[in-house]
Design a protein around this motif. Structure first.
Motif, PDB file in Angstrom:
ATOM      1  N   GLN A  32      60.446  91.942  80.575  1.00  0.00           N
ATOM      2  CA  GLN A  32      59.346  91.407  81.384  1.00  0.00           C
ATOM      3  C   GLN A  32      59.415  91.890  82.823  1.00  0.00           C
ATOM      4  OE1 GLN A  32      59.415  87.112  80.656  1.00  0.00           O
ATOM      5  NE2 GLN A  32      57.325  87.363  79.952  1.00  0.00           N
TER       6      GLN A  32
ATOM      7  N   THR B 143      63.982  88.906  79.413  1.00  0.00           N
ATOM      8  CA  THR B 143      63.915  88.920  80.871  1.00  0.00           C
ATOM      9  C   THR B 143      63.832  90.348  81.394  1.00  0.00           C
ATOM     10  OG1 THR B 143      65.297  86.960  80.816  1.00  0.00           O
ATOM     11  CG2 THR B 143      65.037  88.030  82.938  1.00  0.00           C
TER      12      THR B 143
ATOM     13  N   ARG C 108      67.250  86.196  75.122  1.00  0.00           N
ATOM     14  CA  ARG C 108      66.933  85.745  76.470  1.00  0.00           C
ATOM     15  C   ARG C 108      67.066  86.894  77.468  1.00  0.00           C
ATOM     16  NH1 ARG C 108      67.242  79.815  77.628  1.00  0.00           N
ATOM     17  NH2 ARG C 108      67.877  79.299  75.533  1.00  0.00           N
TER      18      ARG C 108
ATOM     19  N   ILE D 175      58.950  87.231  85.534  1.00  0.00           N
ATOM     20  CA  ILE D 175      59.330  86.621  84.253  1.00  0.00           C
ATOM     21  C   ILE D 175      58.632  85.286  84.072  1.00  0.00           C
ATOM     22  CG2 ILE D 175      61.539  87.762  83.988  1.00  0.00           C
ATOM     23  CD1 ILE D 175      62.838  85.211  85.128  1.00  0.00           C
TER      24      ILE D 175
END
Lengths: 344, 89
Positions: free
Chosen positions: A209, A206, A202, A216
Motif C-alpha cells: 500500500q 503495508t 500484515r 496505508i
C-alpha cells in the motif's frame, strides 16, 4: 483485583486509541461501555452486520475438513479430558462450532449441546450435517449474537467458543455474559486469534500500500495480545484463569490461496474503518511482496496463526482459593531454622 | 415461564412452528435477559420486557437484536431507536 481491572481497561483503551478517531471515544463512555455487561457496545470497531454476511458466505465456502481449524478445535476439546467433571449441558458459540461438534466424540460427557451463531445460513448448515451424522449429543440450534447472549442465567455447565470471540466489539462484556450463563463451577473454554496472526500478510499489505497508494489503511483487525487474555479472564470474573498460546504455520501455494482460506473461515476484514476499495494493482503487489519476502524454497508461502486459549471457571465454594494476606501463623524465618540448620 | 414452556411443548411435535422444550427452557431475551413468550398467532418469540418479537425461521429461533421487531401496540417505545438501551443490562 480492582487495580488489575483498571489496568486492563487502560490497556484496552490504549490498544484502540490509535485505531479510532477521537469522536468514537467520547470522554468516559468508552470505559462505561466496557464495564456494563449487557447493552454496551458504544465503542464500535467491528461491523457485526458485515461479519454476519461473511459468515453466510463462509457457510457455503467452508471446506469439509479444515486442517487448521480442526487442530484448534481438537486442542480446545482436549482440555475437557483434563476435567473429572462432566458437563451435561453445553453451549457452543460461533466461529468453528461445526468442527467442535464433529470432533467432540463423547468428551466431557455432554448430553445437550446448543449451537449458536450470528449467521442463519451457518446454523442451517450445522443442522444439515447433524442430521446426516445422527450421532453425538442432542443438539439444538439458535441464531444469536455473542454480544447479546440470549441464554438464561446459570443454565449451562460448559461454554465453548472456538475462533469466534475475536470479532466482538465488547469482548469483556461478551465474556461477562458467558460467565453469567454458566452454572456455578461451570467451565468457559475459548480460543481466539492473537496479535501475531498473519504478521506476514500484515507486513506485505503495508509495504504494497505504501508503494502503490502512498499511504496505508487498516486491512487487518486489531487482535488481543497474550498479556491481555489473562486480564480479560480476571476482568470478566472467572476464577482459576488459565491462558496458553499456540502458534500454527500453514503453508499455501500463493497469497491468493491464503485469502481464499480466510474467506472460507469467515475471517476477512470487518473493521468499520476499512477501505472498501482494494485496487487490483495493490492486491497483486501484496501477493508478490509476500512471495518475495516470506516465500519458502519450495515455492510455498507460510502464514502464522497465533491462537490464544483461555480457560476460566465460574466461582464456586468448592474451588481452591489463595489464603487471605497476613493469615499465616508461622514465620518464614522459623521454617528456615527448622529445615536448614546445617547452614548456620 | 412454565406456561410458556408448556405452550412451546405442545407445539414441539407439530411441525416446524415451535421449538423444543429443552431449548425453550434456556432461551431468554438477548436485551433484557427476561423470559420469552411464544406467540401462537405469529409464531414468534415475544419479549414482554422490551416489547420486541423475535422470529422463528425454519424451527431455528433468531435472537439477534437486529432481527427483532418492535411490537406495534407498544407506542411508548421510541420508534427511532430499534434497540431500547435503557432496559438492557
Amino acid at each position: 483485583m480492582a487495580s488489575s481491572a483498571a489496568a486492563g481497561r487502560r490497556l484496552l483503551l490504549l490498544r484502540h486509541h490509535h485505531l479510532l478517531p477521537r469522536r468514537y471515544i467520547s470522554s468516559s463512555s468508552a470505559a462505561d461501555s466496557l464495564d456494563d455487561g449487557g447493552g454496551g457496545g458504544r465503542l464500535k470497531i467491528f461491523d457485526r452486520d458485515l461479519k454476519r454476511r461473511h459468515r453466510d458466505r463462509a457457510a457455503w465456502a467452508m471446506r469439509e475438513t479444515d486442517g487448521f481449524v480442526d487442530a484448534v478445535a481438537e486442542n480446545l476439546l482436549d482440555r475437557l479430558e483434563d476435567c473429572r467433571k462432566a458437563f451435561p449441558s453445553a453451549l457452543c458459540l460461533g466461529g468453528s462450532a461445526g468442527p467442535v461438534r464433529r470432533l467432540l466424540r463423547g468428551r466431557g460427557g455432554i448430553e445437550k449441546l446448543i449451537m449458536m451463531d450470528m449467521s442463519a445460513d451457518m446454523v442451517r448448515k450445522w443442522r444439515e450435517s447433524e442430521n446426516a451424522t445422527d450421532d453425538g449429543p442432542e443438539s439444538h440450534f439458535v441464531v444469536g449474537d455473542e454480544e447479546f447472549l440470549p441464554i438464561k442465567e446459570s443454565s449451562q455447565d460448559l461454554i465453548i467458543s472456538c475462533l469466534g470471540l475475536h470479532w466482538t466489539n465488547d469482548l469483556p462484556g461478551a465474556m461477562i455474559q458467558c460467565r453469567l450463563a454458566l452454572k456455578p463451577d461451570g467451565l468457559f473454554l475459548a480460543a481466539i486469534l492473537g496479535g501475531e496472526t498473519l504478521k506476514e500478510l500484515r507486513i506485505a499489505c503495508t509495504i504494497a500500500q505504501m508503494e502503490r497508494e502512498g499511504g496505508i489503511s487498516p486491512r487487518m483487525s486489531p487482535l488481543a495480545q497474550v498479556r491481555d487474555a489473562g486480564n480479560l479472564l480476571t476482568r470478566a470474573g472467572f476464577t482459576l484463569p488459565g491462558v496458553d498460546v499456540d502458534q500454527y504455520t500453514v503453508k499455501y501455494n500463493s497469497a491468493l490461496e491464503l485469502v481464499e482460506h480466510l474467506r472460507a473461515m469467515g475471517e476477512t476484514n470487518a473493521l468499520f474503518q476499512r477501505n472498501p476499495v482494494l485496487k487490483r494493482d495493490t492486491a497483486l503487489a501484496t501477493a508478490a511482496i509476500y512471495q518475495s519476502m516470506f516465500g519458502l524454497e519450495d515455492g510455498s508461502i507460510p502464514a502464522t496463526f497465533q491462537v490464544i486459549y483461555m480457560t476460566g471457571w465460574r466461582e464456586h465454594p468448592s474451588q481452591q482459593k489463595a489464603k487471605r494476606r497476613g493469615s499465616a501463623t508461622i514465620s518464614f524465618s522459623d521454617i528456615q531454622k527448622q529445615f536448614a540448620p546445617s547452614e548456620n | 415461564m412454565r406456561r410458556t414452556a408448556s405452550m412451546l411443548f405442545s407445539h414441539a411435535g407439530a411441525g416446524h412452528r415451535g421449538i423444543p422444550q429443552a431449548l425453550a427452557d434456556v432461551l431468554v431475551c438477548p436485551l433484557s435477559k427476561k423470559p420469552l413468550r411464544y406467540c401462537e398467532a405469529s409464531g414468534c418469540l415475544v419479549s414482554e420486557a422490551v416489547g420486541v418479537s423475535f422470529p422463528i425461521e425454519d424451527g431455528i429461533p433468531c435472537l439477534v437484536p437486529k432481527d427483532g421487531k418492535l411490537l406495534e401496540d407498544n407506542s411508548e417505545k421510541s420508534e427511532q431507536e430499534p434497540i431500547p438501551r435503557d432496559s438492557s443490562g
